[in-house]
Design a protein around this motif. Structure first.
Motif, PDB file in Angstrom:
ATOM      1  N   ARG A   1      36.053 -21.765  25.175  1.00 43.43           N
ATOM      2  CA  ARG A   1      36.180 -23.174  25.553  1.00 43.43           C
ATOM      3  C   ARG A   1      34.838 -23.889  25.430  1.00 43.43           C
ATOM      4  NH1 ARG A   1      37.272 -25.435  31.635  1.00 43.43           N
ATOM      5  NH2 ARG A   1      37.333 -27.657  31.117  1.00 43.43           N
ATOM      6  N   LEU A   2      33.779 -23.239  25.895  1.00 41.82           N
ATOM      7  CA  LEU A   2      32.458 -23.857  25.857  1.00 41.82           C
ATOM      8  C   LEU A   2      31.953 -23.998  24.419  1.00 41.82           C
ATOM      9  CD1 LEU A   2      30.401 -24.957  27.855  1.00 41.82           C
ATOM     10  CD2 LEU A   2      29.331 -22.712  27.917  1.00 41.82           C
ATOM     11  N   THR A   3      32.258 -23.017  23.585  1.00 43.34           N
ATOM     12  CA  THR A   3      31.862 -23.088  22.177  1.00 43.34           C
ATOM     13  C   THR A   3      32.493 -24.297  21.505  1.00 43.34           C
ATOM     14  OG1 THR A   3      31.611 -20.683  22.034  1.00 43.34           O
ATOM     15  CG2 THR A   3      31.898 -21.876  19.966  1.00 43.34           C
ATOM     16  N   ASN A   4      33.726 -24.571  21.842  1.00 39.33           N
ATOM     17  CA  ASN A   4      34.412 -25.735  21.280  1.00 39.33           C
ATOM     18  C   ASN A   4      33.786 -27.038  21.781  1.00 39.33           C
ATOM     19  OD1 ASN A   4      36.713 -26.931  19.771  1.00 39.33           O
ATOM     20  ND2 ASN A   4      37.322 -27.635  21.805  1.00 39.33           N
ATOM     21  N   ILE A   5      33.446 -27.075  23.058  1.00 41.62           N
ATOM     22  CA  ILE A   5      32.847 -28.279  23.638  1.00 41.62           C
ATOM     23  C   ILE A   5      31.474 -28.555  23.029  1.00 41.62           C
ATOM     24  CG2 ILE A   5      31.878 -29.255  25.769  1.00 41.62           C
ATOM     25  CD1 ILE A   5      34.077 -27.785  27.308  1.00 41.62           C
ATOM     26  N   LEU A   6      30.710 -27.493  22.788  1.00 43.93           N
ATOM     27  CA  LEU A   6      29.313 -27.650  22.374  1.00 43.93           C
ATOM     28  C   LEU A   6      29.089 -27.495  20.869  1.00 43.93           C
ATOM     29  CD1 LEU A   6      27.545 -25.699  25.275  1.00 43.93           C
ATOM     30  CD2 LEU A   6      27.887 -28.169  25.051  1.00 43.93           C
ATOM     31  N   LYS A   7      30.164 -27.389  20.104  1.00 43.43           N
ATOM     32  CA  LYS A   7      29.982 -27.279  18.653  1.00 43.43           C
ATOM     33  C   LYS A   7      29.303 -28.544  18.128  1.00 43.43           C
ATOM     34  CE  LYS A   7      34.579 -29.066  17.467  1.00 43.43           C
ATOM     35  NZ  LYS A   7      35.861 -28.765  16.798  1.00 43.43           N
ATOM     36  N   ASP A   8      28.481 -28.385  17.133  1.00 43.75           N
ATOM     37  CA  ASP A   8      27.746 -29.503  16.520  1.00 43.75           C
ATOM     38  C   ASP A   8      26.783 -30.172  17.496  1.00 43.75           C
ATOM     39  OD1 ASP A   8      29.226 -29.120  14.142  1.00 43.75           O
ATOM     40  OD2 ASP A   8      30.846 -30.387  14.911  1.00 43.75           O
ATOM     41  N   SER A  62      23.033 -29.484  20.016  1.00 40.89           N
ATOM     42  CA  SER A  62      21.811 -28.676  20.094  1.00 40.89           C
ATOM     43  C   SER A  62      21.849 -27.678  21.246  1.00 40.89           C
ATOM     44  CB  SER A  62      20.595 -29.596  20.267  1.00 40.89           C
ATOM     45  OG  SER A  62      20.481 -30.494  19.188  1.00 40.89           O
ATOM     46  N   THR A  63      22.829 -27.795  22.115  1.00 46.02           N
ATOM     47  CA  THR A  63      22.885 -26.973  23.323  1.00 46.02           C
ATOM     48  C   THR A  63      23.336 -25.551  23.013  1.00 46.02           C
ATOM     49  OG1 THR A  63      23.477 -28.954  24.573  1.00 46.02           O
ATOM     50  CG2 THR A  63      23.803 -26.831  25.660  1.00 46.02           C
ATOM     51  N   GLY A  64      22.626 -24.585  23.577  1.00 45.62           N
ATOM     52  CA  GLY A  64      22.963 -23.184  23.376  1.00 45.62           C
ATOM     53  C   GLY A  64      23.885 -22.653  24.461  1.00 45.62           C
ATOM     54  N   ILE A  65      24.374 -21.443  24.243  1.00 42.47           N
ATOM     55  CA  ILE A  65      25.266 -20.781  25.204  1.00 42.47           C
ATOM     56  C   ILE A  65      24.734 -19.382  25.497  1.00 42.47           C
ATOM     57  CG2 ILE A  65      27.599 -19.907  25.653  1.00 42.47           C
ATOM     58  CD1 ILE A  65      28.636 -22.007  23.677  1.00 42.47           C
ATOM     59  N   CYS A  66      24.626 -19.061  26.776  1.00 42.53           N
ATOM     60  CA  CYS A  66      24.322 -17.704  27.213  1.00 42.53           C
ATOM     61  C   CYS A  66      25.464 -17.213  28.091  1.00 42.53           C
ATOM     62  CB  CYS A  66      23.016 -17.653  28.008  1.00 42.53           C
ATOM     63  SG  CYS A  66      21.520 -17.822  27.022  1.00 42.53           S
ATOM     64  N   VAL A  67      25.687 -15.911  28.064  1.00 46.26           N
ATOM     65  CA  VAL A  67      26.765 -15.315  28.845  1.00 46.26           C
ATOM     66  C   VAL A  67      26.193 -14.307  29.834  1.00 46.26           C
ATOM     67  CG1 VAL A  67      28.766 -13.776  28.720  1.00 46.26           C
ATOM     68  CG2 VAL A  67      28.537 -15.656  27.100  1.00 46.26           C
ATOM     69  N   LEU A  68      26.681 -14.394  31.067  1.00 47.35           N
ATOM     70  CA  LEU A  68      26.428 -13.330  32.037  1.00 47.35           C
ATOM     71  C   LEU A  68      27.491 -12.274  31.782  1.00 47.35           C
ATOM     72  CD1 LEU A  68      24.923 -12.232  34.523  1.00 47.35           C
ATOM     73  CD2 LEU A  68      26.540 -13.491  35.945  1.00 47.35           C
ATOM     74  N   THR A  69      27.089 -11.166  31.187  1.00 45.28           N
ATOM     75  CA  THR A  69      28.045 -10.166  30.719  1.00 45.28           C
ATOM     76  C   THR A  69      28.633  -9.359  31.870  1.00 45.28           C
ATOM     77  OG1 THR A  69      26.436  -8.373  30.460  1.00 45.28           O
ATOM     78  CG2 THR A  69      26.647  -9.952  28.628  1.00 45.28           C
ATOM     79  N   SER A  70      29.612  -8.542  31.540  1.00 44.06           N
ATOM     80  CA  SER A  70      30.229  -7.673  32.545  1.00 44.06           C
ATOM     81  C   SER A  70      29.237  -6.638  33.067  1.00 44.06           C
ATOM     82  CB  SER A  70      31.449  -6.968  31.949  1.00 44.06           C
ATOM     83  OG  SER A  70      31.080  -6.200  30.817  1.00 44.06           O
ATOM     84  N   ILE A 112      22.034 -10.972  30.487  1.00 46.00           N
ATOM     85  CA  ILE A 112      22.132 -12.295  29.879  1.00 46.00           C
ATOM     86  C   ILE A 112      22.142 -12.138  28.363  1.00 46.00           C
ATOM     87  CG2 ILE A 112      21.090 -14.580  29.667  1.00 46.00           C
ATOM     88  CD1 ILE A 112      22.066 -13.953  32.476  1.00 46.00           C
ATOM     89  N   SER A 113      23.230 -12.585  27.738  1.00 50.20           N
ATOM     90  CA  SER A 113      23.396 -12.440  26.293  1.00 50.20           C
ATOM     91  C   SER A 113      23.519 -13.819  25.648  1.00 50.20           C
ATOM     92  CB  SER A 113      24.651 -11.610  25.995  1.00 50.20           C
ATOM     93  OG  SER A 113      24.928 -11.581  24.611  1.00 50.20           O
ATOM     94  N   GLU A 114      22.688 -14.091  24.642  1.00 52.69           N
ATOM     95  CA  GLU A 114      22.757 -15.375  23.939  1.00 52.69           C
ATOM     96  C   GLU A 114      23.884 -15.350  22.912  1.00 52.69           C
ATOM     97  OE1 GLU A 114      20.064 -17.699  20.688  1.00 52.69           O
ATOM     98  OE2 GLU A 114      19.011 -17.122  22.541  1.00 52.69           O
ATOM     99  N   ARG A 115      24.788 -16.333  22.986  1.00 55.22           N
ATOM    100  CA  ARG A 115      25.913 -16.407  22.065  1.00 55.22           C
ATOM    101  C   ARG A 115      25.786 -17.569  21.081  1.00 55.22           C
ATOM    102  NH1 ARG A 115      30.003 -13.156  24.107  1.00 55.22           N
ATOM    103  NH2 ARG A 115      28.914 -11.449  25.171  1.00 55.22           N
ATOM    104  N   LYS A 116      25.061 -18.591  21.461  1.00 59.13           N
ATOM    105  CA  LYS A 116      24.809 -19.727  20.568  1.00 59.13           C
ATOM    106  C   LYS A 116      23.368 -20.164  20.804  1.00 59.13           C
ATOM    107  CE  LYS A 116      26.425 -24.503  19.613  1.00 59.13           C
ATOM    108  NZ  LYS A 116      25.204 -25.264  19.919  1.00 59.13           N
ATOM    109  N   PRO A 117      22.549 -20.182  19.765  1.00 54.62           N
ATOM    110  CA  PRO A 117      21.145 -20.556  19.975  1.00 54.62           C
ATOM    111  C   PRO A 117      21.004 -22.022  20.372  1.00 54.62           C
ATOM    112  CG  PRO A 117      21.631 -20.378  17.636  1.00 54.62           C
ATOM    113  CD  PRO A 117      22.841 -19.871  18.356  1.00 54.62           C
ATOM    114  N   ALA A 118      20.008 -22.293  21.178  1.00 59.02           N
ATOM    115  CA  ALA A 118      19.678 -23.678  21.519  1.00 59.02           C
ATOM    116  C   ALA A 118      18.652 -24.194  20.521  1.00 59.02           C
ATOM    117  CB  ALA A 118      19.121 -23.757  22.933  1.00 59.02           C
TER     118      ALA A 118
END
Length: 283
Positions: free
Chosen positions: A146-153, A155-163, A167-173
């Motif tokens: 959901r967040l990837t869709n919101i932030l596509k195109d 500059s904002t990156g996405i990090c995930v707090l994994t199981s 902290i894992s980066e999924r989309k670079p800022a």
């Protein structure tokens, strides 16, 4: 789940933390121990808090858990306290940045747990980009699509707090200076900080009445090239580092965030040590 675990939010906060280390009885802390800690024998407070924190990790990764993980994994893991400063709940326009790391550059981390909505996210991100040029949203695995869709195109990156609670980066800022705004940056600064900037840049401070002083200082700040002003701001914010670094290193993992942002003096670390090593029963 939220209603069943709301007491845990009140344990891992500054008011409860300060009260406990200063010897005050806290009914919320006692209630949480009785509800979430399975101990039939007396135990040290550090052991009891560790048990509560493990419960958070498995069942209720609230905002405190995210913030404490960011501080431990990023500030103390990837960086270090001698070169990097962390800020929390930093007011920027109508928003508050959850977590900010500053060394030679700055990165804002906006937390969205499974308990949060995305209703204000657009407003929050707009505010952050007026004062900083690099932003990540930190969330759980379940929110990534959901967040990837919101932030596509964007500059904002996405990090995930994994199981595994890393902290894992999924989309670079992407560094983005387009929206930096003098007024927003100036409001982040304390009086002695913007005075230091003006003195460094101009060699003097405005001479005017007390009523007009703030406005005159801003007028001078506004005349500085925005990218230069940004560097000045980061240099001042980086100085907001904790003083008692050696004592802080001995704070347990579970309480790092609370200790870092409590403005502790050496005597406070002594109180914390005494509290953690005190034995108590659950009932």
């Amino acid at each position: 789940m939220t209603s069943n675990h709301v007491l845990l939010n009140r344990v891992f906060n500054h008011r409860t933390f300060h009260g406990l280390i200063n010897g005050k009885t806290n009914k919320v802390f006692t209630a949480c121990l009785q509800r979430y800690v399975n101990k039939s024998r007396p135990a040290k407070n550090i052991e009891l808090i560790s048990n509560l924190y493990r419960y958070l990790a498995k069942h209720y990764r609230n905002e405190y858990f995210y913030k404490n993980t960011l501080l431990n994994k990023l500030l103390l893991g990837r960086h270090n306290m001698n070169t990097t400063t962390a800020l929390a709940e930093l007011p920027i326009n109508t928003s508050k940045a959850d977590f900010v790391l500053i060394n030679g550059y700055a990165t804002v981390y906006e937390i969205k747990t499974d308990l949060d909505s995305f209703d204000r996210l657009e407003t929050q991100l707009n505010d952050y980009y007026h004062a900083f040029n690099k932003v990540f949203v930190v969330t759980s695995e379940s929110n990534v699509d959901r967040l990837t869709n919101i932030l596509k195109d964007t500059s904002t990156g996405i990090c995930v707090l994994t199981s595994r609670n890393t902290i894992s980066e999924r989309k670079p800022a992407i560094t983005d200076n387009r929206f930096l705004h003098h007024a927003s940056m100036f409001k982040v600064l304390r009086k002695y900080e913007y005075e230091s900037i003006l003195h460094s840049h101009y060699g003097y401070l405005p001479t005017t009445t007390q009523v007009k002083y703030y406005k005159e200082c801003f007028n001078l700040f506004e005349q500085i090239n925005i990218n230069i002003a940004y560097c000045y701001m980061l240099n001042e914010l980086k100085k907001r580092n904790i003083k008692e670094k050696e004592q802080f290193r001995n704070v347990p993992y579970e309480l790092k965030y609370l200790a870092y942002f409590s403005g502790f003096k050496a005597s406070d670390y002594g109180k914390l040590h005494d509290f953690l090593n005190k034995t108590r029963g659950i009932c």
